[in-house]
Design a protein around this motif. Sequence first.
Motif, PDB file in Angstrom:
ATOM      1  N   UNK A  64      41.659  33.144  30.010  1.00 35.08           N
ATOM      2  CA  UNK A  64      41.523  32.815  31.025  1.00 35.08           C
ATOM      3  C   UNK A  64      41.637  31.259  31.079  1.00 35.08           C
ATOM      4  N   UNK A  65      41.672  30.365  32.282  1.00 33.95           N
ATOM      5  CA  UNK A  65      41.707  29.465  32.713  1.00 33.95           C
ATOM      6  C   UNK A  65      39.571  29.675  32.817  1.00 33.95           C
ATOM      7  N   UNK A  66      39.251  28.723  32.689  1.00 33.41           N
ATOM      8  CA  UNK A  66      37.716  28.006  33.546  1.00 33.41           C
ATOM      9  C   UNK A  66      37.083  28.084  34.364  1.00 33.41           C
ATOM     10  N   UNK A  67      37.886  27.556  35.378  1.00 32.78           N
ATOM     11  CA  UNK A  67      36.701  26.020  36.366  1.00 32.78           C
ATOM     12  C   UNK A  67      35.781  25.482  35.508  1.00 32.78           C
ATOM     13  N   UNK A  68      34.424  26.204  35.395  1.00 38.29           N
ATOM     14  CA  UNK A  68      33.873  25.015  35.406  1.00 38.29           C
ATOM     15  C   UNK A  68      33.882  24.130  33.616  1.00 38.29           C
ATOM     16  N   UNK A  72      41.221  26.634  29.060  1.00 40.20           N
ATOM     17  CA  UNK A  72      41.643  28.054  29.090  1.00 40.20           C
ATOM     18  C   UNK A  72      40.797  28.285  27.875  1.00 40.20           C
ATOM     19  N   UNK A  73      39.904  29.227  28.077  1.00 35.20           N
ATOM     20  CA  UNK A  73      39.556  30.272  27.137  1.00 35.20           C
ATOM     21  C   UNK A  73      39.953  31.383  26.160  1.00 35.20           C
ATOM     22  N   UNK A  74      39.603  31.921  24.878  1.00 30.66           N
ATOM     23  CA  UNK A  74      40.069  33.389  25.157  1.00 30.66           C
ATOM     24  C   UNK A  74      38.753  33.698  24.709  1.00 30.66           C
ATOM     25  N   UNK A  75      38.311  34.964  25.218  1.00 32.10           N
ATOM     26  CA  UNK A  75      36.729  35.333  24.932  1.00 32.10           C
ATOM     27  C   UNK A  75      36.685  37.072  24.920  1.00 32.10           C
ATOM     28  N   UNK A  76      36.040  37.657  24.920  1.00 34.11           N
ATOM     29  CA  UNK A  76      35.963  39.109  24.938  1.00 34.11           C
ATOM     30  C   UNK A  76      36.237  39.269  26.210  1.00 34.11           C
ATOM     31  N   UNK A 137      43.442  46.364  36.251  1.00 34.20           N
ATOM     32  CA  UNK A 137      43.090  45.962  37.230  1.00 34.20           C
ATOM     33  C   UNK A 137      41.969  44.697  37.421  1.00 34.20           C
ATOM     34  N   UNK A 138      42.638  43.511  37.982  1.00 33.30           N
ATOM     35  CA  UNK A 138      41.879  42.043  37.498  1.00 33.30           C
ATOM     36  C   UNK A 138      41.398  41.879  38.406  1.00 33.30           C
ATOM     37  N   UNK A 139      40.271  41.330  39.014  1.00 29.84           N
ATOM     38  CA  UNK A 139      40.086  40.746  40.453  1.00 29.84           C
ATOM     39  C   UNK A 139      41.042  39.405  40.883  1.00 29.84           C
ATOM     40  N   UNK A 140      41.087  39.418  42.099  1.00 29.67           N
ATOM     41  CA  UNK A 140      41.371  38.339  42.537  1.00 29.67           C
ATOM     42  C   UNK A 140      41.225  36.370  42.474  1.00 29.67           C
ATOM     43  N   UNK A 141      40.597  36.959  42.174  1.00 29.84           N
ATOM     44  CA  UNK A 141      39.820  35.596  41.069  1.00 29.84           C
ATOM     45  C   UNK A 141      40.213  35.141  39.381  1.00 29.84           C
ATOM     46  N   UNK A 142      40.778  36.302  39.249  1.00 28.35           N
ATOM     47  CA  UNK A 142      40.638  36.278  37.407  1.00 28.35           C
ATOM     48  C   UNK A 142      43.172  36.536  37.097  1.00 28.35           C
ATOM     49  N   UNK A 143      42.816  35.627  36.672  1.00 23.23           N
ATOM     50  CA  UNK A 143      44.951  35.518  35.949  1.00 23.23           C
ATOM     51  C   UNK A 143      44.919  35.404  34.931  1.00 23.23           C
ATOM     52  N   UNK A 144      44.888  37.154  34.266  1.00 21.53           N
ATOM     53  CA  UNK A 144      43.902  36.733  33.005  1.00 21.53           C
ATOM     54  C   UNK A 144      45.153  37.783  31.593  1.00 21.53           C
TER      55      UNK A 144
END
Length: 182
Positions: A64-68, A72-76, A137-144
């Motif tokens: 996902x793209x990490x705003x701060x 883009x970041x790959x993570x657990x 079921x991601x949150x609306x703030x998440x584009x995963x």
Amino acid sequence: MKEENPWKIVESKAIYDNAWIGLTEHQVLNPAGGKGIYGEVHFKNYAIGVVAIDQDDQIYLVGQYRFPLKQYSWELPEGGGPLGTDPLESAKRELREETGLVAKEWQELLRMHLSNSVSDELGILYLAKDFEQFAAEPEETEQLEVRKIPFEEAFNMVMTGEITDSLSIAGILKVKLMRAGF
């Protein structure tokens, strides 16, 4: 070394507060007695991460793209769990939301402070195994984007700096060390 607090707080002022964090500015006397300022970020959630590994030794990563970071970041699979609630329940929720996975086996891997010079954020990592797959079921703030890759490939991503997220690095390295007998 003494475990007492050598810092003296002269005055504290709440600077910022929202549903996730609070920022307090402290006027302090440092351990040497000099006047100073200290900013403290208080987190209202645990940072929760899940090392999800299937029977074929494939690990699930979330991109996902990490705003701060502005990258883009790959993570657990990871997210927040409200303080005062069961962190394992938060881990189960995060895994289901982000990947659609429901695990039958859970093991706490470690607890760590993520940036203890300026914040009180506590990270808790779990190992999850034996899954059933459901819809994410991601949150609306998440584009995963969810990837399933061999564990060793994820380990190599840590070692080459492709994975930079602290929870992800700690979780993947902890599992690698456990497998080596540590």
